[in-house]
Design a protein around this motif. Sequence first.
Motif, PDB file in Angstrom:
ATOM      1  N   PRO A  40       0.829  -1.215   0.000  1.00 33.19           N
ATOM      2  CA  PRO A  40       0.000   0.000   0.000  1.00 33.19           C
ATOM      3  C   PRO A  40       0.860   1.261   0.000  1.00 33.19           C
ATOM      4  CG  PRO A  40      -0.057  -1.062   2.146  1.00 33.19           C
ATOM      5  CD  PRO A  40       0.659  -2.003   1.237  1.00 33.19           C
ATOM      6  N   ALA A  41       0.305   2.338  -0.541  1.00 31.10           N
ATOM      7  CA  ALA A  41       1.064   3.584  -0.694  1.00 31.10           C
ATOM      8  C   ALA A  41       1.419   4.208   0.641  1.00 31.10           C
ATOM      9  CB  ALA A  41       0.275   4.573  -1.537  1.00 31.10           C
ATOM     10  N   TYR A  42       0.623   3.923   1.717  1.00 34.21           N
ATOM     11  CA  TYR A  42       0.945   4.523   3.010  1.00 34.21           C
ATOM     12  C   TYR A  42       2.117   3.818   3.698  1.00 34.21           C
ATOM     13  CZ  TYR A  42      -1.966   0.683   4.795  1.00 34.21           C
ATOM     14  OH  TYR A  42      -2.505  -0.551   5.058  1.00 34.21           O
ATOM     15  N   ILE A  43       2.591   2.725   3.113  1.00 36.15           N
ATOM     16  CA  ILE A  43       3.797   2.062   3.622  1.00 36.15           C
ATOM     17  C   ILE A  43       4.983   2.360   2.714  1.00 36.15           C
ATOM     18  CG2 ILE A  43       4.899  -0.159   4.101  1.00 36.15           C
ATOM     19  CD1 ILE A  43       2.244  -1.217   5.002  1.00 36.15           C
ATOM     20  N   LEU A  44       4.845   2.069   1.444  1.00 41.10           N
ATOM     21  CA  LEU A  44       5.907   2.354   0.480  1.00 41.10           C
ATOM     22  C   LEU A  44       5.275   2.701  -0.865  1.00 41.10           C
ATOM     23  CD1 LEU A  44       8.921   2.453  -0.258  1.00 41.10           C
ATOM     24  CD2 LEU A  44       8.768   0.019  -0.866  1.00 41.10           C
ATOM     25  N   PRO A  45       5.212   3.977  -1.195  1.00 39.16           N
ATOM     26  CA  PRO A  45       4.654   4.350  -2.499  1.00 39.16           C
ATOM     27  C   PRO A  45       5.639   4.042  -3.620  1.00 39.16           C
ATOM     28  CG  PRO A  45       5.450   6.285  -1.363  1.00 39.16           C
ATOM     29  CD  PRO A  45       5.611   5.147  -0.405  1.00 39.16           C
ATOM     30  N   GLY A  46       5.092   3.787  -4.793  1.00 38.42           N
ATOM     31  CA  GLY A  46       5.933   3.570  -5.960  1.00 38.42           C
ATOM     32  C   GLY A  46       6.330   4.879  -6.611  1.00 38.42           C
ATOM     33  N   PRO A  47       7.285   4.842  -7.524  1.00 33.90           N
ATOM     34  CA  PRO A  47       7.710   6.064  -8.218  1.00 33.90           C
ATOM     35  C   PRO A  47       6.569   6.783  -8.926  1.00 33.90           C
ATOM     36  CG  PRO A  47       9.273   4.286  -8.605  1.00 33.90           C
ATOM     37  CD  PRO A  47       8.115   3.680  -7.898  1.00 33.90           C
ATOM     38  N   VAL A  48       5.591   6.031  -9.446  1.00 34.23           N
ATOM     39  CA  VAL A  48       4.466   6.671 -10.132  1.00 34.23           C
ATOM     40  C   VAL A  48       3.650   7.508  -9.153  1.00 34.23           C
ATOM     41  CG1 VAL A  48       2.323   6.257 -11.390  1.00 34.23           C
ATOM     42  CG2 VAL A  48       4.358   4.900 -11.922  1.00 34.23           C
ATOM     43  N   ASP A  49       3.364   6.944  -7.959  1.00 30.81           N
ATOM     44  CA  ASP A  49       2.626   7.703  -6.941  1.00 30.81           C
ATOM     45  C   ASP A  49       3.407   8.938  -6.500  1.00 30.81           C
ATOM     46  OD1 ASP A  49       0.429   6.022  -6.893  1.00 30.81           O
ATOM     47  OD2 ASP A  49       1.306   4.696  -5.384  1.00 30.81           O
ATOM     48  N   ILE A  50       4.713   8.789  -6.365  1.00 29.86           N
ATOM     49  CA  ILE A  50       5.540   9.934  -5.958  1.00 29.86           C
ATOM     50  C   ILE A  50       5.522  11.012  -7.035  1.00 29.86           C
ATOM     51  CG2 ILE A  50       7.885  10.647  -5.376  1.00 29.86           C
ATOM     52  CD1 ILE A  50       8.315   7.826  -4.249  1.00 29.86           C
ATOM     53  N   ALA A  51       5.596  10.597  -8.295  1.00 30.41           N
ATOM     54  CA  ALA A  51       5.554  11.562  -9.393  1.00 30.41           C
ATOM     55  C   ALA A  51       4.206  12.284  -9.439  1.00 30.41           C
ATOM     56  CB  ALA A  51       5.818  10.851 -10.716  1.00 30.41           C
ATOM     57  N   ARG A  52       3.127  11.555  -9.195  1.00 38.64           N
ATOM     58  CA  ARG A  52       1.809  12.192  -9.152  1.00 38.64           C
ATOM     59  C   ARG A  52       1.718  13.209  -8.022  1.00 38.64           C
ATOM     60  NH1 ARG A  52      -1.602   6.557  -9.729  1.00 38.64           N
ATOM     61  NH2 ARG A  52      -1.405   6.292 -12.008  1.00 38.64           N
ATOM     62  N   THR A  53       2.286  12.872  -6.878  1.00 33.21           N
ATOM     63  CA  THR A  53       2.271  13.798  -5.751  1.00 33.21           C
ATOM     64  C   THR A  53       3.092  15.045  -6.064  1.00 33.21           C
ATOM     65  OG1 THR A  53       2.059  11.916  -4.236  1.00 33.21           O
ATOM     66  CG2 THR A  53       2.742  14.017  -3.294  1.00 33.21           C
ATOM     67  N   LEU A  54       4.226  14.848  -6.715  1.00 36.09           N
ATOM     68  CA  LEU A  54       5.037  15.995  -7.123  1.00 36.09           C
ATOM     69  C   LEU A  54       4.278  16.901  -8.081  1.00 36.09           C
ATOM     70  CD1 LEU A  54       8.654  14.583  -7.627  1.00 36.09           C
ATOM     71  CD2 LEU A  54       7.964  16.425  -6.094  1.00 36.09           C
ATOM     72  N   ALA A  55       3.549  16.291  -8.994  1.00 33.06           N
ATOM     73  CA  ALA A  55       2.773  17.086  -9.943  1.00 33.06           C
ATOM     74  C   ALA A  55       1.637  17.832  -9.251  1.00 33.06           C
ATOM     75  CB  ALA A  55       2.218  16.187 -11.047  1.00 33.06           C
ATOM     76  N   ALA A  56       1.015  17.199  -8.246  1.00 34.02           N
ATOM     77  CA  ALA A  56      -0.122  17.825  -7.571  1.00 34.02           C
ATOM     78  C   ALA A  56       0.306  18.876  -6.554  1.00 34.02           C
ATOM     79  CB  ALA A  56      -0.963  16.749  -6.883  1.00 34.02           C
ATOM     80  N   ASP A  57       1.364  18.578  -5.767  1.00 36.94           N
ATOM     81  CA  ASP A  57       1.794  19.480  -4.692  1.00 36.94           C
ATOM     82  C   ASP A  57       3.118  20.166  -5.009  1.00 36.94           C
ATOM     83  OD1 ASP A  57      -0.414  18.588  -3.366  1.00 36.94           O
ATOM     84  OD2 ASP A  57       0.667  17.145  -2.120  1.00 36.94           O
ATOM     85  N   GLY A  58       3.486  20.192  -6.278  1.00 36.60           N
ATOM     86  CA  GLY A  58       4.782  20.751  -6.645  1.00 36.60           C
ATOM     87  C   GLY A  58       4.954  22.200  -6.246  1.00 36.60           C
ATOM     88  N   GLY A  59       3.872  22.982  -6.266  1.00 31.22           N
ATOM     89  CA  GLY A  59       3.972  24.403  -5.932  1.00 31.22           C
ATOM     90  C   GLY A  59       4.402  24.640  -4.506  1.00 31.22           C
ATOM     91  N   SER A  60       3.709  24.011  -3.555  1.00 29.48           N
ATOM     92  CA  SER A  60       4.041  24.213  -2.140  1.00 29.48           C
ATOM     93  C   SER A  60       5.395  23.603  -1.792  1.00 29.48           C
ATOM     94  CB  SER A  60       2.953  23.606  -1.254  1.00 29.48           C
ATOM     95  OG  SER A  60       2.850  22.201  -1.458  1.00 29.48           O
ATOM     96  N   LEU A  61       5.683  22.441  -2.373  1.00 25.59           N
ATOM     97  CA  LEU A  61       6.981  21.812  -2.098  1.00 25.59           C
ATOM     98  C   LEU A  61       8.127  22.627  -2.685  1.00 25.59           C
ATOM     99  CD1 LEU A  61       6.161  18.021  -2.669  1.00 25.59           C
ATOM    100  CD2 LEU A  61       6.469  19.210  -0.496  1.00 25.59           C
ATOM    101  N   ALA A  62       7.920  23.191  -3.869  1.00 23.92           N
ATOM    102  CA  ALA A  62       8.962  24.023  -4.483  1.00 23.92           C
ATOM    103  C   ALA A  62       9.210  25.278  -3.661  1.00 23.92           C
ATOM    104  CB  ALA A  62       8.568  24.383  -5.914  1.00 23.92           C
ATOM    105  N   ALA A  63       8.147  25.877  -3.110  1.00 27.12           N
ATOM    106  CA  ALA A  63       8.320  27.056  -2.257  1.00 27.12           C
ATOM    107  C   ALA A  63       9.136  26.712  -1.004  1.00 27.12           C
ATOM    108  CB  ALA A  63       6.961  27.622  -1.875  1.00 27.12           C
TER     109      ALA A  63
END
Length: 269
Positions: A40-63
């Motif tokens: 499950p993603a709450y234990i170990l997310p895959g690279p695809v899930d991480i990439a999706r999160t980066l795309a969704a929350d990239g603004g706040s994380l980049a700040a």
Amino acid sequence: MSAASEGGRGGAWARVLAPLLMGVLALGAWEMAVRHFGVPAYILPGPVDIARTLAADGGSLAASLMVTLRITLLALLIAVVSGVALSVLFSGSRWVEMTFLPYAVMLQVTPVVSIAPLIIIWVDNVQAALLVCAWIVAFFPIVSNTTIGLNSTDRNLLDLYRLLGASRWQTLVHLRLPAALPFFLAGLRVSGGLALIGAIVAEFVAGTGGASSGLAYRILEAGYQLQIPRMFAALALISLSGVAIFLALSLVSHLLLRRWHESALPGER
């Protein structure tokens, strides 16, 4: 085009493609393993899930990344100025080196995570406290390497400068500092990554939130909320930032040394 230049270009491409290929294979194996075993993603997310999160929350994380990088680069700049100045003092006087170098070593070997709470208490401004913590970690490699470089100047050239009547300042500027440049640049590459580590550790200890928080707080925040893909996305940004800092400093080192120093000249291995 000569065979040597062709070989040099081939080696440069190999340095880029080999780690990229290895990284792609590792990420592919990671994604396949996560999907195959149904992790499950709450234990170990895959690279695809991480990439999706980066795309969704990239603004706040980049700040937040910009906040961390600002502290890192400013701490590195202060470490360069203070470290080189102290190294010049060490190389100019054996007594000064013997007196103060042990304290620089004590500062280096003391874990920053153990003294960061004290620094944050003593310094009223949180950003200044984070800067001090990052500086402490980045300071010693520059002092150590630059001091070794200054003390490793060719004795025959030093004698020649004395015979020619050069002043201590002229000897320092035209002989000792250029001779120490490769050592300084080696320490700078190490200090670049350490400054980032010091900034992250200090942010963890400070736990400052709000709009001006760095990536370390975003990692803590994601952990408290069990947003593990977001945590991995922040970790990925930190890792990529460290690699980018190292590559940038390596490029600076190559540009400064490529025409005269053996470490930067093309050759076979």
